[in-house]
Design a protein around this motif. Structure first.
Motif, short mmCIF file in Angstrom:
data_model
loop_
_atom_site.label_atom_id
_atom_site.label_comp_id
_atom_site.label_asym_id
_atom_site.label_seq_id
_atom_site.Cartn_x
_atom_site.Cartn_y
_atom_site.Cartn_z
N PHE A 184 0.87 -1.18 0.00
CA PHE A 184 0.00 0.00 0.00
C PHE A 184 0.91 1.23 0.00
O PHE A 184 1.96 1.22 0.64
CB PHE A 184 -0.89 0.00 1.25
CG PHE A 184 -1.67 1.28 1.41
CD1 PHE A 184 -2.93 1.40 0.84
CD2 PHE A 184 -1.15 2.36 2.11
CE1 PHE A 184 -3.66 2.58 0.96
CE2 PHE A 184 -1.86 3.54 2.24
CZ PHE A 184 -3.12 3.65 1.67
N SER A 185 0.48 2.26 -0.66
CA SER A 185 1.29 3.48 -0.69
C SER A 185 0.39 4.71 -0.75
O SER A 185 -0.66 4.67 -1.40
CB SER A 185 2.21 3.43 -1.92
OG SER A 185 2.73 4.71 -2.21
N MET A 186 0.76 5.76 -0.04
CA MET A 186 0.15 7.06 -0.29
C MET A 186 1.17 8.15 0.01
O MET A 186 2.20 7.89 0.63
CB MET A 186 -1.17 7.28 0.46
CG MET A 186 -1.12 7.34 1.94
SD MET A 186 -2.83 7.61 2.58
CE MET A 186 -2.48 7.63 4.34
N ALA A 187 0.91 9.34 -0.50
CA ALA A 187 1.89 10.42 -0.44
C ALA A 187 1.27 11.66 0.21
O ALA A 187 0.09 11.94 0.03
CB ALA A 187 2.37 10.76 -1.85
N TRP A 188 2.10 12.37 0.98
CA TRP A 188 1.69 13.66 1.54
C TRP A 188 2.29 14.76 0.68
O TRP A 188 3.51 14.86 0.52
CB TRP A 188 2.20 13.78 2.98
CG TRP A 188 1.97 15.13 3.60
CD1 TRP A 188 2.79 16.22 3.49
CD2 TRP A 188 0.86 15.53 4.41
NE1 TRP A 188 2.25 17.27 4.20
CE2 TRP A 188 1.07 16.88 4.77
CE3 TRP A 188 -0.28 14.88 4.87
CZ2 TRP A 188 0.18 17.59 5.56
CZ3 TRP A 188 -1.17 15.58 5.66
CH2 TRP A 188 -0.93 16.92 6.00
N ASP A 245 1.36 19.03 -0.52
CA ASP A 245 0.50 20.22 -0.43
C ASP A 245 -0.51 20.09 0.71
O ASP A 245 -1.71 20.33 0.52
CB ASP A 245 -0.23 20.46 -1.76
CG ASP A 245 0.76 20.55 -2.92
OD1 ASP A 245 1.87 21.07 -2.70
OD2 ASP A 245 0.43 20.08 -4.02
N GLY A 246 -0.02 19.60 1.85
CA GLY A 246 -0.87 19.62 3.04
C GLY A 246 -1.91 18.54 3.16
O GLY A 246 -2.82 18.66 3.98
N ALA A 247 -1.81 17.46 2.37
CA ALA A 247 -2.79 16.37 2.53
C ALA A 247 -2.20 15.03 2.10
O ALA A 247 -1.30 14.99 1.25
CB ALA A 247 -4.04 16.67 1.70
N TRP A 248 -2.72 13.96 2.72
CA TRP A 248 -2.38 12.61 2.25
C TRP A 248 -3.19 12.35 0.98
O TRP A 248 -4.40 12.56 0.96
CB TRP A 248 -2.71 11.56 3.33
CG TRP A 248 -1.72 11.55 4.44
CD1 TRP A 248 -1.92 11.97 5.72
CD2 TRP A 248 -0.37 11.08 4.37
NE1 TRP A 248 -0.77 11.81 6.46
CE2 TRP A 248 0.20 11.26 5.65
CE3 TRP A 248 0.44 10.54 3.36
CZ2 TRP A 248 1.51 10.91 5.96
CZ3 TRP A 248 1.75 10.19 3.66
CH2 TRP A 248 2.28 10.38 4.94
N ARG A 249 -2.51 11.91 -0.07
CA ARG A 249 -3.15 11.76 -1.38
C ARG A 249 -2.79 10.44 -2.04
O ARG A 249 -1.83 9.79 -1.66
CB ARG A 249 -2.65 12.85 -2.34
CG ARG A 249 -2.93 14.24 -1.90
CD ARG A 249 -2.17 15.24 -2.76
NE ARG A 249 -2.24 16.55 -2.11
CZ ARG A 249 -3.26 17.37 -2.23
NH1 ARG A 249 -4.28 17.07 -3.00
NH2 ARG A 249 -3.28 18.52 -1.58
N ASP A 250 -3.54 10.13 -3.07
CA ASP A 250 -3.24 9.03 -3.99
C ASP A 250 -3.02 7.68 -3.30
O ASP A 250 -2.00 7.03 -3.53
CB ASP A 250 -1.99 9.35 -4.84
CG ASP A 250 -2.13 10.68 -5.56
OD1 ASP A 250 -3.28 11.06 -5.85
OD2 ASP A 250 -1.09 11.32 -5.82
N PRO A 251 -3.97 7.25 -2.45
CA PRO A 251 -3.79 5.92 -1.87
C PRO A 251 -3.89 4.85 -2.95
O PRO A 251 -4.77 4.92 -3.81
CB PRO A 251 -4.96 5.82 -0.88
CG PRO A 251 -6.00 6.75 -1.39
CD PRO A 251 -5.25 7.87 -2.06
N GLU A 252 -2.95 3.91 -2.91
CA GLU A 252 -2.98 2.86 -3.93
C GLU A 252 -2.38 1.57 -3.39
O GLU A 252 -1.53 1.59 -2.49
CB GLU A 252 -2.24 3.29 -5.19
CG GLU A 252 -0.81 3.72 -4.92
CD GLU A 252 -0.04 4.12 -6.19
OE1 GLU A 252 -0.68 4.30 -7.24
OE2 GLU A 252 1.19 4.22 -6.11
#
Ligand SMILES: *Cc1c(COP(=O)(O)O)cnc(C)c1O
Length: 357
Positions: free
Chosen positions: A33-37, A39-46
């Motif tokens: 599982f991966s997601m990225a922080w 611009d102030g938010a956790w994004r793109d969960p995959e």
């Protein structure tokens, strides 16, 4: 989890492997599982196939170790159902580690949802043999390429899993511990000992290597200021049975608050045994060894569950052979906890989180 993208591996690596021979931490299952922080938010969960990730040499985590991790397990029960053990506790602990390390916190429900979905997808990687399971390793680290010494502006959160068998195979001998009176694991008063952050682990290698050269499995850590009070054993929490009493070092900020520790304290409370959480001086342990009051010592952690200590050595003196083969309390706690985890015993505390298809 909202917006979760799933890209499955074209072919599973499972058929190429003998899971029964898996050494802890060596083989990773098909997906992560991966997601990225940003611009102030956790994004793109995959969820994507497990594999290398691009990382810039300037990434701050490589320089300043601004990161945290977790460790938990999933099991196939005797009824064939897959269960996670108390993932909410790991979610909370990771959030607190993140807070201490100035890393953006990960929502606890998102953490549990990510882990649950990942384990569901790789459920065939969990052997149903006794003692086997899937070890789950979430990590969060700073990703920005910048050499300034400050918190990063971007992060990655990745969860990977590894098939595991029984962690220790030392059999009836139990764990041998050398009381560490030179090195410290962590600093008292305001350090990061209670945080599962990477910096706490590389610093233990020198003591661990020396202990192994001296013929021990692990060290028993004392406090970092006076080397007088027991803290942990290797990367596990530690308990002592002194007559009818059970004691464990209190969570003083320097000790990692283990989920297994907390669970064992609850199981003992169910038996009418109130664990004394307090300062445990090494002198008290030595005296209890000498006068025969020390009946058992055991360690707790996700990987080893509950493991008796068979040998303890302080300043070159072997205190006692603790006769781990007997260790009735440690063994009964081990059996009860794994009984709950594998669905053999009623889960009266509601610790298991089924991973339903
Ligand atoms: C992870 C860890 C433990 C055990 O915690 P559990 O949640 O029981 O696995 C104990 N001590 C240290 C230093 C640890 O890193």
């Amino acid at each position: 989890m909202e917006g979760l993208a799933v890209r499955l591996a074209e072919r599973s690596r499972l058929g190429d492997l003998d899971l029964d021979r898996a050494v802890f931490g060596e083989i990773f299952s098909d997906h992560m599982f991966s997601m990225a922080w940003r611009d102030g938010a956790w994004r793109d969960p995959e969820i994507v196939p497990y594999g290398p990730i691009p990382i810039e040499p300037g990434a701050m985590t490589l320089h300043y170790a601004q990161m945290a991790f977790e460790g938990l397990k999933a099991f196939v029960g005797v009824d064939g159902r897959v269960r996670l053990f108390r993932p909410d506790r790991n979610a909370r602990r990771l959030r607190l580690s993140c807070r201490r390390m100035c890393i953006p916190e990960i929502d606890e429900d998102d953490f549990v949802a990510a882990v649950t979905r990942l384990v569901d997808i790789d459920r065939l990687w969990i052997s149903d043999r006794p003692g086997h399971g899937l070890y789950i390793r979430p990590i969060v680290f700073s990703a920005e390429a910048h050499l300034e010494v400050r918190p990063s502006r971007s992060y990655r959160f990745i969860v990977m899993t590894c098939p595991v068998g029984a962690y220790f195979t030392s059999g009836d001998a139990g764990l041998s511990l050398k009381v560490e009176d030179r090195f410290a694991r962590t600093a008292p008063h305001g350090g990061v000992g209670e945080t599962k952050t990477s910096a706490n682990y590389a610093t233990t290698f020198a003591a661990g290597r020396q202990a192994r050269e001296d013929g021990f499995d692990q060290v028993l850590w004392l406090d970092g200021s006076q080397h007088r009070y027991v803290e942990e054993a290797g990367l596990m929490n530690v308990f002592f049975k002194l007559g009818e009493r059970v004691v464990t070092p209190e969570l003083n900020g320097a000790i990692l608050p283990g989920v297994t520790r907390e669970s064992v304290i609850a199981l003992l409370a169910d038996r009418g045994i109130a664990v004394e959480e307090r300062e445990v001086a090494i002198d008290e342990v030595v005296a209890a060894c000498d006068d025969g009051a020390l009946e058992e010592a055991f360690v707790t952690g996700t990987a080893a569950v509950v493991l008796p200590v068979g040998r303890l050595s302080f300043k070159g003196r072997d205190l006692i052979p603790l006769l781990a083969g007997a260790a009735p309390l440690a063994r009964s706690l081990h059996d009860e906890l794994t009984g709950i985890q594998y669905g053999r015993i009623e889960d009266r505390h509601g610790w298991n989180r089924p991973v339903d298809v």
